[in-house]
Scaffold this motif. Structure first.
Motif, PDB file in Angstrom:
ATOM      1  N   VAL A 113       0.849  -1.187   0.000  1.00  0.00           N
ATOM      2  CA  VAL A 113       0.000   0.000   0.000  1.00  0.00           C
ATOM      3  C   VAL A 113       0.883   1.235   0.000  1.00  0.00           C
ATOM      4  O   VAL A 113       1.796   1.360   0.828  1.00  0.00           O
ATOM      5  CB  VAL A 113      -0.937   0.028   1.219  1.00  0.00           C
ATOM      6  CG1 VAL A 113      -1.675   1.372   1.298  1.00  0.00           C
ATOM      7  CG2 VAL A 113      -1.943  -1.115   1.160  1.00  0.00           C
ATOM      8  N   ILE A 114       0.613   2.145  -0.936  1.00  0.00           N
ATOM      9  CA  ILE A 114       1.314   3.422  -1.004  1.00  0.00           C
ATOM     10  C   ILE A 114       0.384   4.507  -0.474  1.00  0.00           C
ATOM     11  O   ILE A 114      -0.715   4.695  -0.996  1.00  0.00           O
ATOM     12  CB  ILE A 114       1.727   3.780  -2.452  1.00  0.00           C
ATOM     13  CG1 ILE A 114       2.492   2.630  -3.116  1.00  0.00           C
ATOM     14  CG2 ILE A 114       2.537   5.070  -2.466  1.00  0.00           C
ATOM     15  CD1 ILE A 114       3.845   2.374  -2.525  1.00  0.00           C
ATOM     16  N   VAL A 115       0.811   5.192   0.573  1.00  0.00           N
ATOM     17  CA  VAL A 115       0.059   6.321   1.116  1.00  0.00           C
ATOM     18  C   VAL A 115       0.561   7.587   0.437  1.00  0.00           C
ATOM     19  O   VAL A 115       1.763   7.879   0.470  1.00  0.00           O
ATOM     20  CB  VAL A 115       0.241   6.420   2.643  1.00  0.00           C
ATOM     21  CG1 VAL A 115      -0.457   7.668   3.185  1.00  0.00           C
ATOM     22  CG2 VAL A 115      -0.287   5.165   3.327  1.00  0.00           C
TER      23      VAL A 115
ATOM     24  N   VAL B 210      -3.054   2.262  -3.863  1.00  0.00           N
ATOM     25  CA  VAL B 210      -2.733   3.655  -3.554  1.00  0.00           C
ATOM     26  C   VAL B 210      -3.859   4.244  -2.711  1.00  0.00           C
ATOM     27  O   VAL B 210      -5.017   4.274  -3.147  1.00  0.00           O
ATOM     28  CB  VAL B 210      -2.538   4.488  -4.837  1.00  0.00           C
ATOM     29  CG1 VAL B 210      -2.276   5.945  -4.484  1.00  0.00           C
ATOM     30  CG2 VAL B 210      -1.384   3.911  -5.662  1.00  0.00           C
ATOM     31  N   TRP B 211      -3.495   4.681  -1.504  1.00  0.00           N
ATOM     32  CA  TRP B 211      -4.460   5.304  -0.600  1.00  0.00           C
ATOM     33  C   TRP B 211      -4.061   6.761  -0.413  1.00  0.00           C
ATOM     34  O   TRP B 211      -2.885   7.065  -0.169  1.00  0.00           O
ATOM     35  CB  TRP B 211      -4.481   4.584   0.741  1.00  0.00           C
ATOM     36  CG  TRP B 211      -4.979   3.161   0.670  1.00  0.00           C
ATOM     37  CD1 TRP B 211      -5.309   2.455  -0.449  1.00  0.00           C
ATOM     38  CD2 TRP B 211      -5.194   2.276   1.763  1.00  0.00           C
ATOM     39  NE1 TRP B 211      -5.709   1.183  -0.123  1.00  0.00           N
ATOM     40  CE2 TRP B 211      -5.650   1.042   1.231  1.00  0.00           C
ATOM     41  CE3 TRP B 211      -5.037   2.397   3.135  1.00  0.00           C
ATOM     42  CZ2 TRP B 211      -5.954  -0.054   2.024  1.00  0.00           C
ATOM     43  CZ3 TRP B 211      -5.349   1.300   3.936  1.00  0.00           C
ATOM     44  CH2 TRP B 211      -5.802   0.090   3.398  1.00  0.00           C
TER      45      TRP B 211
ATOM     46  N   ALA C  76      -2.049  10.476   7.178  1.00  0.00           N
ATOM     47  CA  ALA C  76      -1.131   9.442   6.678  1.00  0.00           C
ATOM     48  C   ALA C  76      -0.942   8.315   7.687  1.00  0.00           C
ATOM     49  O   ALA C  76      -0.906   7.132   7.312  1.00  0.00           O
ATOM     50  CB  ALA C  76       0.220  10.074   6.329  1.00  0.00           C
ATOM     51  N   ALA C  77      -0.819   8.646   8.959  1.00  0.00           N
ATOM     52  CA  ALA C  77      -0.578   7.617   9.977  1.00  0.00           C
ATOM     53  C   ALA C  77      -1.756   6.659  10.085  1.00  0.00           C
ATOM     54  O   ALA C  77      -1.570   5.431  10.175  1.00  0.00           O
ATOM     55  CB  ALA C  77      -0.291   8.275  11.327  1.00  0.00           C
ATOM     56  N   SER C  78      -2.973   7.188  10.075  1.00  0.00           N
ATOM     57  CA  SER C  78      -4.143   6.313  10.204  1.00  0.00           C
ATOM     58  C   SER C  78      -4.294   5.416   8.983  1.00  0.00           C
ATOM     59  O   SER C  78      -4.666   4.236   9.095  1.00  0.00           O
ATOM     60  CB  SER C  78      -5.411   7.143  10.431  1.00  0.00           C
ATOM     61  OG  SER C  78      -5.707   7.954   9.309  1.00  0.00           O
ATOM     62  N   LEU C  79      -4.003   5.946   7.797  1.00  0.00           N
ATOM     63  CA  LEU C  79      -4.044   5.106   6.595  1.00  0.00           C
ATOM     64  C   LEU C  79      -3.013   3.989   6.677  1.00  0.00           C
ATOM     65  O   LEU C  79      -3.291   2.841   6.313  1.00  0.00           O
ATOM     66  CB  LEU C  79      -3.799   5.969   5.352  1.00  0.00           C
ATOM     67  CG  LEU C  79      -4.921   6.925   4.946  1.00  0.00           C
ATOM     68  CD1 LEU C  79      -4.465   7.799   3.781  1.00  0.00           C
ATOM     69  CD2 LEU C  79      -6.184   6.163   4.572  1.00  0.00           C
ATOM     70  N   ALA C  80      -1.800   4.315   7.135  1.00  0.00           N
ATOM     71  CA  ALA C  80      -0.751   3.295   7.242  1.00  0.00           C
ATOM     72  C   ALA C  80      -1.135   2.223   8.252  1.00  0.00           C
ATOM     73  O   ALA C  80      -0.908   1.021   8.017  1.00  0.00           O
ATOM     74  CB  ALA C  80       0.571   3.959   7.627  1.00  0.00           C
TER      75      ALA C  80
ATOM     76  N   ALA D  91       5.378  10.319   9.312  1.00  0.00           N
ATOM     77  CA  ALA D  91       4.205   9.679   9.891  1.00  0.00           C
ATOM     78  C   ALA D  91       4.106   8.213   9.498  1.00  0.00           C
ATOM     79  O   ALA D  91       3.821   7.336  10.330  1.00  0.00           O
ATOM     80  CB  ALA D  91       2.946  10.431   9.468  1.00  0.00           C
ATOM     81  N   VAL D  92       4.350   7.915   8.231  1.00  0.00           N
ATOM     82  CA  VAL D  92       4.257   6.528   7.764  1.00  0.00           C
ATOM     83  C   VAL D  92       5.472   5.720   8.245  1.00  0.00           C
ATOM     84  O   VAL D  92       5.358   4.537   8.574  1.00  0.00           O
ATOM     85  CB  VAL D  92       4.118   6.472   6.240  1.00  0.00           C
ATOM     86  CG1 VAL D  92       4.071   5.027   5.740  1.00  0.00           C
ATOM     87  CG2 VAL D  92       2.858   7.222   5.804  1.00  0.00           C
TER      88      VAL D  92
END
Length: 304
Positions: free
Chosen positions: A2-4, A30-31, A39-43, A65-66
């Protein structure tokens, strides 16, 4: 995988270089960050859904963040330099001219372990700063007009009327109320103008520290004075007089009587409780690097 991505970073580099399409062609999801999802929550969600490799396309704040999630969950990280400055990507040796080339690491990336800085519960890939830069980050409209933000806070610092409300213990004694404190994930090169501000290694297991003292009387051109101080000091550090104190250490702490201190962590404004303890986590982050990349010059070559 997954790419943020942060679509706002670098003035829209993700769209300009077609990074989402290039990542998807290599088999990655891709998110995209939004006002509701950072970014942190997506990761974290990507990890919960089984992603073994995380990627990040954005500026240093997004990367940081990631990276914190990747390091905390044991995932490898692919960094795509889609921000404005891309200091971390640059010091990883990535190609800043074509951010998409970093995506080649999704296919046959070379693994490497690099250090991370920590300040309290937060991670930093570049630095944590106190003083003029941190204050500029708090100015309304900083992202839209950075020169205006610096112009608003600089005069009082340059006249010696503003400082960091803390004290820092250095190898040569305590510095009270410095003008600027910069603590970096591995030391910055400071001796040659061409490479000023580069990190030739992200694996020394040391923080870099630069403390600019508050002068008893501001010189006619303080900025020129401080630049001269920095250029005159070798990376190994030695005590300073009225200007800068520079050294390396695995841990650095700021003390003070105030409850909080404004800071900038990888370009993001935060408020930290005192005392502020910074430390290094050697080899805490596993990155995947494309085989075809510019690389980082040897520090010995920078002195030639």
């Amino acid at each position: 995988m997954v790419i943020v991505t942060n679509p706002r970073s670098g003035g829209g580099k993700t769209a300009r270089y077609g990074l989402a399409q290039r990542a998807e062609a290599l088999g990655a999801e891709v998110w995209t960050t939004s006002a509701e999802r950072d970014a942190a929550s997506l990761a974290r969600d990507a990890v919960e859904q089984g992603a073994q490799v995380l990627g990040v396309a954005g500026g240093d704040g997004t990367v940081s963040a990631v990276a914190a999630v990747a390091a905390g969950t044991g995932r490898a990280l692919v960094v795509v330099p889609a921000g404005t400055r891309n200091h971390f990507a640059r010091d990883l040796g990535l190609d800043l001219g074509d951010p998409g080339k970093a995506l080649d690491a999704l296919v046959d990336g070379e693994p490497a372990q690099v250090d991370l800085g920590v300040v309290g519960p937060r991670v930093f890939v570049n630095n944590v700063s106190f003083g003029m830069y941190a204050d500029a980050l708090l100015e309304p409209g900083y992202r839209e007009d950075k020169p205006r933000a610096f112009a608003a806070v600089a005069p009082d610092y340059l006249r010696g009327k503003q400082w960091v409300d803390a004290r820092v213990d250095t190898p040569w004694g305590t510095v009270e109320c410095p003008q600027v404190v910069l603590i970096s994930n591995n030391p910055y090169h400071l001796t040659t103008p061409r490479w000023l501000g580069r990190r030739f290694s992200l694996t020394t297991g040391q923080l870099g520290a630069i403390v600019l003292k508050r002068p008893a009387q501001a010189p006619p051109d303080l900025l020129r004075h401080l630049r001269s101080e920095l250029r005159d000091r070798q990376r190994g550090a030695r005590p300073a007089g009225e200007g800068a104190v520079i050294w390396s250490a695995p841990g650095i702490t700021l003390h003070g009587d105030a409850r909080h201190l404004d800071a900038g962590i990888d370009g993001e404004a935060v408020r930290l409780p005192l005392p502020v303890a910074c430390a290094i986590r050697p080899g805490a982050l596993r990155v995947l690097l494309p085989k075809n990349r510019p690389g980082t010059p040897l520090e010995s070559a920078a002195h030639r």
